[in-house]
Each structure stands twice: as C-alpha cells, then as structure tokens.
Design a protein around this motif. Structure first.
Motif, PDB file in Angstrom:
ATOM      1  N   LEU A 229       0.714  -1.217  -0.136  1.00 35.59           N
ATOM      2  CA  LEU A 229      -0.012   0.073  -0.026  1.00 35.59           C
ATOM      3  C   LEU A 229       0.598   1.457   0.103  1.00 35.59           C
ATOM      4  N   GLY A 230       1.909   1.173   0.694  1.00 37.22           N
ATOM      5  CA  GLY A 230       2.755   2.468   0.644  1.00 37.22           C
ATOM      6  C   GLY A 230       3.508   2.576  -0.673  1.00 37.22           C
ATOM      7  N   ALA A 231       3.794   1.365  -1.400  1.00 40.89           N
ATOM      8  CA  ALA A 231       4.296   1.727  -2.650  1.00 40.89           C
ATOM      9  C   ALA A 231       3.133   2.189  -3.645  1.00 40.89           C
ATOM     10  N   ILE A 232       1.983   1.516  -3.494  1.00 42.57           N
ATOM     11  CA  ILE A 232       0.917   2.122  -4.393  1.00 42.57           C
ATOM     12  C   ILE A 232       0.528   3.499  -4.210  1.00 42.57           C
ATOM     13  N   TYR A 233       0.672   3.881  -2.938  1.00 41.64           N
ATOM     14  CA  TYR A 233       0.009   5.406  -2.639  1.00 41.64           C
ATOM     15  C   TYR A 233       1.289   6.362  -3.168  1.00 41.64           C
ATOM     16  N   ALA A 234       2.354   5.947  -2.656  1.00 42.99           N
ATOM     17  CA  ALA A 234       3.727   6.722  -2.842  1.00 42.99           C
ATOM     18  C   ALA A 234       3.806   7.161  -4.574  1.00 42.99           C
ATOM     19  N   ILE A 235       3.744   5.755  -5.221  1.00 43.75           N
ATOM     20  CA  ILE A 235       3.993   6.029  -6.686  1.00 43.75           C
ATOM     21  C   ILE A 235       2.697   6.849  -7.251  1.00 43.75           C
ATOM     22  N   GLY A 236       1.712   6.367  -6.565  1.00 45.35           N
ATOM     23  CA  GLY A 236       0.257   6.975  -7.572  1.00 45.35           C
ATOM     24  C   GLY A 236       0.288   8.536  -7.274  1.00 45.35           C
ATOM     25  N   LEU A 237       0.695   8.893  -5.871  1.00 45.42           N
ATOM     26  CA  LEU A 237       0.538  10.448  -5.738  1.00 45.42           C
ATOM     27  C   LEU A 237       1.663  11.195  -6.523  1.00 45.42           C
ATOM     28  N   GLN A 238       2.944  10.375  -6.409  1.00 45.29           N
ATOM     29  CA  GLN A 238       3.915  11.214  -7.221  1.00 45.29           C
ATOM     30  C   GLN A 238       3.423  11.575  -8.806  1.00 45.29           C
ATOM     31  N   LEU A 239       2.739  10.268  -9.402  1.00 44.03           N
ATOM     32  CA  LEU A 239       2.489  10.313 -10.930  1.00 44.03           C
ATOM     33  C   LEU A 239       1.463  11.410 -11.189  1.00 44.03           C
ATOM     34  N   VAL A 240       0.376  11.729  -9.866  1.00 44.66           N
ATOM     35  CA  VAL A 240      -0.628  12.574 -10.312  1.00 44.66           C
ATOM     36  C   VAL A 240       0.040  14.118 -10.081  1.00 44.66           C
ATOM     37  N   GLY A 241       1.437  14.223  -9.742  1.00 44.22           N
ATOM     38  CA  GLY A 241       1.905  15.537  -9.682  1.00 44.22           C
ATOM     39  C   GLY A 241       1.991  15.999  -8.034  1.00 44.22           C
ATOM     40  N   LEU A 242       1.618  15.216  -7.109  1.00 47.11           N
ATOM     41  CA  LEU A 242       1.855  15.953  -5.705  1.00 47.11           C
ATOM     42  C   LEU A 242       3.179  15.897  -5.380  1.00 47.11           C
ATOM     43  N   LYS A 243       3.519  16.998  -4.701  1.00 48.97           N
ATOM     44  CA  LYS A 243       5.031  17.107  -4.553  1.00 48.97           C
ATOM     45  C   LYS A 243       5.641  16.350  -3.255  1.00 48.97           C
ATOM     46  N   LEU A 244       4.933  16.249  -2.138  1.00 45.49           N
ATOM     47  CA  LEU A 244       4.946  15.507  -1.290  1.00 45.49           C
ATOM     48  C   LEU A 244       4.486  14.312  -1.023  1.00 45.49           C
ATOM     49  N   GLY A 245       4.158  13.572  -2.434  1.00 41.51           N
ATOM     50  CA  GLY A 245       3.452  12.497  -2.726  1.00 41.51           C
ATOM     51  C   GLY A 245       4.135  11.137  -2.077  1.00 41.51           C
ATOM     52  N   LEU A 246       5.426  11.307  -2.174  1.00 37.40           N
ATOM     53  CA  LEU A 246       6.001  10.120  -1.557  1.00 37.40           C
ATOM     54  C   LEU A 246       6.160  10.055  -0.218  1.00 37.40           C
ATOM     55  N   LEU A 247       6.355  10.924   0.486  1.00 35.87           N
ATOM     56  CA  LEU A 247       6.120  11.196   2.132  1.00 35.87           C
ATOM     57  C   LEU A 247       4.894  10.678   2.474  1.00 35.87           C
ATOM     58  N   ILE A 248       3.806  11.282   1.895  1.00 34.25           N
ATOM     59  CA  ILE A 248       2.661  10.927   2.172  1.00 34.25           C
ATOM     60  C   ILE A 248       2.161   9.456   1.838  1.00 34.25           C
ATOM     61  N   GLY A 249       2.488   8.923   1.006  1.00 30.70           N
ATOM     62  CA  GLY A 249       2.096   7.765   0.546  1.00 30.70           C
ATOM     63  C   GLY A 249       2.851   6.590   1.515  1.00 30.70           C
ATOM     64  N   ILE A 250       4.112   6.800   1.888  1.00 32.47           N
ATOM     65  CA  ILE A 250       4.781   6.012   2.943  1.00 32.47           C
ATOM     66  C   ILE A 250       4.025   5.979   4.198  1.00 32.47           C
ATOM     67  N   VAL A 251       3.743   7.451   4.610  1.00 29.97           N
ATOM     68  CA  VAL A 251       3.145   7.419   6.006  1.00 29.97           C
ATOM     69  C   VAL A 251       1.713   6.547   6.044  1.00 29.97           C
ATOM     70  N   ALA A 252       1.078   6.920   5.116  1.00 32.09           N
ATOM     71  CA  ALA A 252      -0.219   6.235   4.798  1.00 32.09           C
ATOM     72  C   ALA A 252      -0.219   4.550   4.918  1.00 32.09           C
ATOM     73  N   GLY A 253       0.928   4.065   4.209  1.00 33.48           N
ATOM     74  CA  GLY A 253       1.092   2.772   4.184  1.00 33.48           C
ATOM     75  C   GLY A 253       1.479   2.293   5.465  1.00 33.48           C
ATOM     76  N   LEU A 254       2.394   2.877   6.065  1.00 34.06           N
ATOM     77  CA  LEU A 254       2.998   2.471   7.374  1.00 34.06           C
ATOM     78  C   LEU A 254       1.877   2.444   8.619  1.00 34.06           C
ATOM     79  N   ILE A 255       0.856   3.353   8.392  1.00 35.78           N
ATOM     80  CA  ILE A 255      -0.194   3.170   9.522  1.00 35.78           C
ATOM     81  C   ILE A 255      -1.404   2.415   8.984  1.00 35.78           C
ATOM     82  N   SER A 256      -1.272   1.706   7.868  1.00 34.61           N
ATOM     83  CA  SER A 256      -2.462   1.109   7.204  1.00 34.61           C
ATOM     84  C   SER A 256      -2.991  -0.199   7.977  1.00 34.61           C
ATOM     85  N   PHE A 257      -2.085  -0.741   8.940  1.00 30.88           N
ATOM     86  CA  PHE A 257      -2.475  -1.793   9.814  1.00 30.88           C
ATOM     87  C   PHE A 257      -3.695  -1.665  10.380  1.00 30.88           C
TER      88      PHE A 257
END
Length: 403
Positions: A229-257
């Motif tokens: 999930l962290g990889a999906i969120y981070a790559i997806g947010l980066q592809l749509v043009g969000l500047k902090l997409g990588l950081l947000i995606g990793i944080v969202a993935g790590l707390i997705s438990f």
C-alpha cells in the motif's frame, strides 16, 4: 480419581503448583526488565529469524542443505534492507527538505484560508487560541539547530561514550544473531518442545500453532500489505503531480495496519497538500488523489489481504495499539519489539480460556446448585426431587414426595 481430586490435600498441591508458575513468571518479567538494554538485539534477531525460517524450510524441502538455505535467505534479507536504505533514504530526505521549504506556504494557507473558513462556519475565534506563526517558527528554529534527524540522533548518542559503544555493538551483533537464529530455529523449537510436560504436549502444541498463525497473519501478512500500500500510494501520488506524494504515501502505508486510518490520514494530508500546492481548489488534482486512494483500498480489500493475509485470525487494531504503547511504556524499545508477539500469544490464550470456560460446569449449569440462604422453598424442592423418583418407580409405586 474424582475422590482424590476433591480432597483438601489435592487442592493445596494444585494451588502450590500454580503459585510456583506465577512466581516463575514474575521472576522472568523482572529479569527482562533488568536486562532490557542488552536484550534488544537478541529479540530483534529472533524476530528476523522467525520471519525467515519458513523460506529456509522451503529451500530445504527442495533439496538444499540447511546451511546453504540459511546463507541464501540471509543474503536476500541483507540485500533487500540495503536496497531499501539506498533508495528510500535519499528520496525521503528530499521530501523532508521540500516540506521544510514549503512550511511558510502551509502557514499562509492555514492562517489566511483554512482558519477564516472554519471561523465563518463555526463562529469560533480560532486565531485567538492558535498562533501558527509562532508554531512554524519554533519548528523551523529547532530543525535548523538540530541540523536534521541524523545529526540529532548521532549527537544524542555521542553525548555518552557508553551509549555509542552499545549502539555500535548492537548494530554489529544484529546480523550475527539473525544468522544463528535462522540456522538453529528448528533446533531451538525442538529443545523447547522437549521441556513441555508430556501430558500437556498436545495442548501446548495447539496453542503454539495458533499463536504462530496469528502472529504470521499480522507480521508477515500485514507487513507485506503495508509495504504494498505504501508503494501504491507513494507512486500514485507522485504520478498525479503531488510534490510530497512519496512522503504522504509511505506514512499512509505504514499506518494502514489500522483499518481505514491509513487511507483516511493519507487523504487528509494529500488534500491539504494539493490545496496548498495549487494555491486554491484544483478539482482535477483532487480527483486524481481520490482515485489513487480508491484504487489502493480496492486492491487491499480484494487482492492484497485475501491473497497475503488470508482468512487467518489477526490481531484487533485496538489490541495492536494498546500492546505497542504498553510495551513501550514498560520496557522501552524492547517492549515495543515484543508487544506484538506477546499480544498474539495473549489473544490465543484468551480464546483458549474462553473455550474451556464454555465447556465447564460453571457455564453449562450442570453443577448442583448451592443454597446460600437458610430459607428453602419446600414446594419447589419437593417437586424437583419427586419427579425423577416417580419416573423410575414401578407402576403403582410412588416415589418420595408429599403424600
């Protein structure tokens, strides 16, 4: 046998055995608390050895020796960790620098847009209670003084020569201990199994298998889901043009438990970032952000969790949060490492205790009722005692009861 178990001597002997095990558990907890500073690499190495043991066993079943299988798995784990550090650390460092640089923009958006919008709709004077300028300045000042996370960490360690030496020793010991735990894991399990009393071996084996399944469902399964999930969120947010997409995606993935918390936190952070980045309402960017998290949730629900975690019973999110916080409070970092294994075993033991309780006479009500009052309803008592006797008596003969 039942007559022997009902004697006071038997009850006293059973109580003394239970007291002995309780004292042994108390001593073990006390020793763990005293030895917590040096137990951390051993516990972490044991966890890594447990995680890699199934793959080692699979390679053994395909004809490779134990040493060769352990070497291959250990090399794979080392390679993955090294690649993760080499790839993620520079990317995260750039993301954090971008966040620090854009803090004034977030401050301006929060003060000039978000707070006035909330005040207009709630009637509350939020600016009186919140001072974003002072808060952002405090964060920037302390970040600049620290010089980054790495400088803060190593500065803290360097203040104590013993702490620095202990940290280095733990780092050096961890791969060595992990290798030995990988190599000897099955041997350690067998030696522990030999010590179990033979009349309890079936129950202990069952509880051990259930504990392993619960822990595997969370650590092995959920950890892979979190990474995916962290990889999906981070790559997806980066592809749509969000500047902090990588950081947000990793944080969202790590707390997705915690179900829905990771996605909810990620959506809130991504929407706020998109509003600040576009300096207004960019509907296209917001829709793309929503699409990324929607795809991630669909993949988690219908692909990742069913295939990776399966139908094994995992740990409840509330139990996970409590276990980690309680472990950290009691034993520090060591307690946080041991929190999930202890919670998994406790979960299995509680289910076993509940099962035994539902099979007991106390739950089924098969015991003879105990009269707590001197007053007895004679009519109900006579009716209860006369019914079985009347059923067993020959025709024409009444059982004991009222005339």
């Amino acid at each position: 046998m039942n007559e022997v178990q009902d004697t006071p001597e038997f009850e006293i002997a059973r109580f003394l055995r239970q007291l002995k095990w309780i004292l042994l558990a108390v001593v073990a907890v006390w020793l763990m608390w005293m030895l917590a500073p040096i137990l951390t690499p051993f516990v972490l190495g044991a966890l890594l050895g447990w995680l890699g043991d199934p793959l080692v066993d699979r390679l053994e079943r395909r004809g490779r020796s134990r040493n060769v299988a352990v070497t291959l798995v250990f090399a794979l784990m080392t390679l993955l960790l090294t690649l993760a550090l080499l790839i993620l650390v520079p990317l995260l460092e750039r993301q954090v620098k971008t966040l620090i640089v854009t803090l004034p923009a977030y401050r301006d958006w929060f003060v000039d847009t978000a707070l006035p919008w909330l005040e207009a709709r709630t009637g509350l004077e939020l600016l009186v209670w919140l001072d974003p300028d002072q808060l952002v300045e405090w964060v920037r000042m302390h970040w600049q003084q620290a010089g980054g996370f790495a400088a803060t960490l190593f500065g803290y360690l360097s203040r104590s020569g013993f702490a620095m030496v202990a940290w280095v020793v733990n780092v050096v010991l961890l791969p060595i201990l992990t290798f030995y735990f990988l190599r000897d894991w099955d041997l350690l399990v067998a030696r522990v199994a030999v010590l179990v009393p033979r009349d309890h071996i079936d129950t202990v084996s069952r509880l051990a298998r259930e504990s392993n399944d619960v822990l595997a469902a969370f650590l092995r399964g959920q950890f892979l889901v979190m990474l995916a999930l962290g990889a999906i969120y981070a790559i997806g947010l980066q592809l749509v043009g969000l500047k902090l997409g990588l950081l947000i995606g990793i944080v969202a993935g790590l707390i997705s438990f915690i179900p829905y918390l990771g996605a909810t936190t990620g959506v809130v952070m991504a929407v706020a970032t998109a509003l600040v980045q576009a300096q207004g309402l960019d509907l296209q960017l917001l829709l793309l952000v929503g699409a990324v998290f929607t795809v991630g949730q669909l993949l988690e629900s219908y692909v990742l969790t069913p295939r990776i975690v399966g139908d094994k019973i995992g740990l409840h999110p509330v139990a996970v949060i409590f276990a980690v916080m309680a472990g950290g409070q009691l034993f520090g970092f060591l307690g946080m490492l041991m929190a999930l294994p202890v919670a998994a075993v406790a979960n299995v033991l509680l289910r076993f205790a509940s099962e035994r309780y539902r099979q007991s006479d106390l739950y089924t009500g098969e015991q003879i009722p105990i009269v707590l009052d001197s007053y007895v309803d004679r009519s109900s008592l006579d009716q209860a005692t006369s019914a079985p006797a009347a059923a067993q008596a020959p025709d024409g003969v009444r059982g004991p009861g009222p005339a």
